[in-house]
Design a protein around this motif. Structure first.
Motif, PDB file in Angstrom:
ATOM      1  N   SER A 190     -23.152  54.830  20.641  1.00 14.97           N
ATOM      2  CA  SER A 190     -22.055  55.367  19.839  1.00 14.97           C
ATOM      3  C   SER A 190     -22.094  54.834  18.409  1.00 14.97           C
ATOM      4  O   SER A 190     -21.752  55.556  17.465  1.00 14.97           O
ATOM      5  N   SER A 191     -22.536  53.596  18.229  1.00 16.25           N
ATOM      6  CA  SER A 191     -22.665  53.047  16.876  1.00 16.25           C
ATOM      7  C   SER A 191     -23.726  53.803  16.086  1.00 16.25           C
ATOM      8  O   SER A 191     -23.529  54.142  14.908  1.00 16.25           O
ATOM      9  N   TRP A 192     -24.843  54.068  16.735  1.00 17.89           N
ATOM     10  CA  TRP A 192     -25.936  54.792  16.071  1.00 17.89           C
ATOM     11  C   TRP A 192     -25.491  56.194  15.660  1.00 17.89           C
ATOM     12  O   TRP A 192     -25.724  56.628  14.530  1.00 17.89           O
ATOM     13  N   VAL A 193     -24.822  56.886  16.560  1.00 18.09           N
ATOM     14  CA  VAL A 193     -24.363  58.248  16.266  1.00 18.09           C
ATOM     15  C   VAL A 193     -23.297  58.238  15.184  1.00 18.09           C
ATOM     16  O   VAL A 193     -23.297  59.078  14.271  1.00 18.09           O
ATOM     17  N   THR A 194     -22.374  57.288  15.250  1.00 16.01           N
ATOM     18  CA  THR A 194     -21.283  57.227  14.280  1.00 16.01           C
ATOM     19  C   THR A 194     -21.805  57.021  12.867  1.00 16.01           C
ATOM     20  O   THR A 194     -21.212  57.531  11.902  1.00 16.01           O
ATOM     21  N   GLY A 195     -22.905  56.299  12.705  1.00 23.33           N
ATOM     22  CA  GLY A 195     -23.482  56.095  11.388  1.00 23.33           C
ATOM     23  C   GLY A 195     -24.014  57.359  10.753  1.00 23.33           C
ATOM     24  O   GLY A 195     -24.265  57.382   9.547  1.00 23.33           O
TER      25      GLY A 195
ATOM     26  N   VAL B 179     -27.675  43.841   3.230  1.00 25.83           N
ATOM     27  CA  VAL B 179     -27.823  45.213   3.712  1.00 25.83           C
ATOM     28  C   VAL B 179     -27.152  46.195   2.753  1.00 25.83           C
ATOM     29  O   VAL B 179     -27.725  47.230   2.397  1.00 25.83           O
ATOM     30  N   LEU B 180     -25.920  45.885   2.319  1.00 25.28           N
ATOM     31  CA  LEU B 180     -25.209  46.764   1.390  1.00 25.28           C
ATOM     32  C   LEU B 180     -25.945  46.893   0.068  1.00 25.28           C
ATOM     33  O   LEU B 180     -25.922  47.949  -0.569  1.00 25.28           O
ATOM     34  N   THR B 181     -26.615  45.825  -0.362  1.00 23.02           N
ATOM     35  CA  THR B 181     -27.360  45.844  -1.618  1.00 23.02           C
ATOM     36  C   THR B 181     -28.670  46.609  -1.490  1.00 23.02           C
ATOM     37  O   THR B 181     -29.033  47.415  -2.353  1.00 23.02           O
ATOM     38  N   LEU B 182     -29.393  46.384  -0.399  1.00 22.79           N
ATOM     39  CA  LEU B 182     -30.714  46.994  -0.228  1.00 22.79           C
ATOM     40  C   LEU B 182     -30.640  48.472   0.117  1.00 22.79           C
ATOM     41  O   LEU B 182     -31.565  49.232  -0.190  1.00 22.79           O
TER      42      LEU B 182
ATOM     43  N   GLU C  27     -26.431  58.127   2.450  1.00 24.99           N
ATOM     44  CA  GLU C  27     -27.092  58.446   3.714  1.00 24.99           C
ATOM     45  C   GLU C  27     -27.795  57.222   4.291  1.00 24.99           C
ATOM     46  O   GLU C  27     -27.674  56.917   5.478  1.00 24.99           O
ATOM     47  N   ARG C  28     -28.518  56.487   3.432  1.00 30.95           N
ATOM     48  CA  ARG C  28     -29.240  55.316   3.917  1.00 30.95           C
ATOM     49  C   ARG C  28     -28.275  54.202   4.319  1.00 30.95           C
ATOM     50  O   ARG C  28     -28.516  53.499   5.290  1.00 30.95           O
TER      51      ARG C  28
ATOM     52  N   GLN D   1     -34.740  43.059  -7.851  1.00 28.10           N
ATOM     53  CA  GLN D   1     -34.779  44.222  -6.981  1.00 28.10           C
ATOM     54  C   GLN D   1     -33.447  44.419  -6.285  1.00 28.10           C
ATOM     55  O   GLN D   1     -32.839  43.492  -5.786  1.00 28.10           O
ATOM     56  N   ARG D   2     -32.966  45.676  -6.237  1.00 28.44           N
ATOM     57  CA  ARG D   2     -31.655  45.935  -5.659  1.00 28.44           C
ATOM     58  C   ARG D   2     -31.732  46.823  -4.422  1.00 28.44           C
ATOM     59  O   ARG D   2     -30.833  46.808  -3.606  1.00 28.44           O
ATOM     60  N   THR D   3     -32.766  47.638  -4.301  1.00 21.97           N
ATOM     61  CA  THR D   3     -32.862  48.531  -3.143  1.00 21.97           C
ATOM     62  C   THR D   3     -34.281  48.491  -2.589  1.00 21.97           C
ATOM     63  O   THR D   3     -35.190  47.953  -3.216  1.00 21.97           O
ATOM     64  N   THR D   4     -34.467  49.082  -1.405  1.00 23.53           N
ATOM     65  CA  THR D   4     -35.783  49.137  -0.784  1.00 23.53           C
ATOM     66  C   THR D   4     -35.906  50.420   0.017  1.00 23.53           C
ATOM     67  O   THR D   4     -34.908  51.004   0.448  1.00 23.53           O
TER      68      THR D   4
END
Length: 426
Positions: A305-310, A127-130, A135-136, A7-10
């Motif tokens: 600010s981290s949440w918005v920047t994402g 995280v990068l793999t899942l 957008e996600r 499995q690579r994503t979720t």
């Protein structure tokens, strides 16, 4: 999600919550000792050098081992290495809480650094793999940045509360159940991945680790060690050009610039969270609890600010965020002896929190852009390594400055340099 090796994503955000909690622990462990340093110094009779190494033993070992830690995840399995790192982290946190002497405490902090060097890059790689879609991934990295940034400020807050109520040992005790919870949740909720296979570049791992340790230690003490460190890093470069499976392959040059910028940001980051609590307690006379509580606005702004920047895009976002960060640091550099929270701390920390959140999320995203999926562990290790080693080296120089104000002003100047350099890459 189904637990399969392929499995690579979720579509579930639960694994992100577990992995982000692990990252929170890693950052928390860097900053949570800062407010407690005066009590640790008194309780274990620490010298000025011992006080600095209570912080640097963790930061230095962590940063020096991140590259081999990240690559080990690619070779042997991200989840497997993550679990091993979490186990080491929990055990050494307990050892630090029970430490009878300064030497034992510093040794436990070094082992915590080893555990963090295994879990931090593999957590980011998972995280990068899942969450591979643009957008996600942006949302996931926004959460990652919010948790990472808030961990620094939350460490100061928790340290103040725990130190005031229960003494300095409590700052290490609190991390044990959190690490154990992450361990159990990962086994239950995060699916196993398929290792890339191959071998770990042992000569490269040894030379880069020894070189980084010697360089950073030499900068804060015996300078010949710094020369030895540079020589070992030169040897590392030579070995990489000849290795069949190098620890740091040439294809990773695609993220060279973002990692240099992250190293510079690491110096600003660690410098801020090292000197701010000391200024509050030594100059303003704050208690550990008061110093911790005044970090709440900073933590909230980093998180927001981290949440918005994402969720936003644009080339100008990173340079603008860095300019805001520099303005806050320059304002903070006034460090009046009779300063008050409302007049002299609140405004600067709001600006600093905004800028740090933007910078961390943007540079983390840039540091994984264009990297093959098989190198996600290495990418996670590299970006964490540059931030931590940059922080350790930067702190070695910042501690040579004559005042807290000079240290904050130096951080502001460094931030302006990052902003100028980022305009070509943002």
């Amino acid at each position: 999600m189904t637990r399969t090796a392929t499995q690579r994503t979720t579509t579930s955000w639960i694994p992100l919550a577990v992995l982000a909690t692990a990252q929170f622990l890693v950052v928390l462990s860097t900053s949570i000792v800062n407010v407690a340093l005066p009590q640790i110094r008194a309780g274990l009779d620490l010298s000025d050098t011992g006080q600095a190494w209570t912080v640097n033993a963790y930061v230095l070992v962590f940063g020096a081992l991140l590259l081999p830690g990240g690559r080990a995840g690619d070779v042997y399995g991200l989840r497997r290495v993550f679990l091993l790192g979490t186990e080491l982290f929990a055990a050494s946190a307990l050892g630090a809480a029970l430490a009878p002497t300064a030497i034992v405490l510093i040794a436990c902090r070094a082992v915590m650094g080893i555990g963090a060097a295994l879990l931090a890059p593999t957590a980011l790689a998972l995280v990068l793999t899942l969450y591979s879609g643009r957008e996600r991934r942006g949302t996931a990295l926004g959460v990652w940045g919010a948790v990472s940034g808030a961990g620094g400020a939350a460490g100061v807050l928790l340290s103040g509360l725990l130190t005031s109520l229960y003494g300095w040992r409590a700052v290490f005790v609190v991390m044990v159940p959190l690490a154990l919870a992450v361990l159990v949740a990962t086994r239950l909720l995060v699916g196993a991945d398929r290792p890339r296979g191959g071998s770990l570049d042992a000569p490269g791992a040894v030379t880069v680790t020894a070189g980084l340790v010697a360089l950073t230690y030499g900068l804060s003490g015996p300078w010949p060690l710094a020369v030895i460190g540079l020589a070992l890093l030169g040897l590392f470069v030579v070995l990489q050009s000849r290795a069949a499976e190098p620890l740091l392959p040439a294809r990773m040059s695609v993220v060279a610039v973002p990692n240099v910028l992250m190293a510079l940001l690491g110096a600003v980051w660690l410098g801020l969270f090292y000197f701010l609590p000391l200024y509050q307690q030594r100059t303003l006379g704050y208690s550990p609890l008061e110093a911790g509580l005044t970090q709440l606005p900073l933590a909230l702004m980093i998180t927001l600010s981290s949440w918005v920047t994402g969720k936003v895009s644009g080339r100008g976002v990173l340079p603008a965020g860095l300019l805001v960060l520099a303005a806050g640091l320059a304002w903070l550099s006034r460090t009046p002896a009779d300063g008050s929270f409302l007049a002299d701390l609140l405004g600067p920390t709001l600006l600093i929190g905004t800028g740090l959140g933007v910078a961390f999320v943007r540079l983390t995203a840039m540091s994984s852009t264009g990297v093959p999926a098989a190198d996600n562990g290495l990418a996670g290790g590299l970006v964490n390594a540059t931030r931590q080693i940059g922080g350790a080296i930067g702190l070695s120089f910042l501690t040579l400055l004559p005042s807290f104000g000079a240290a904050f002003l130096a951080c502001a100047a460094l931030t302006l340099l990052i902003s100028a350099l980022s305009t070509r890459k943002a």
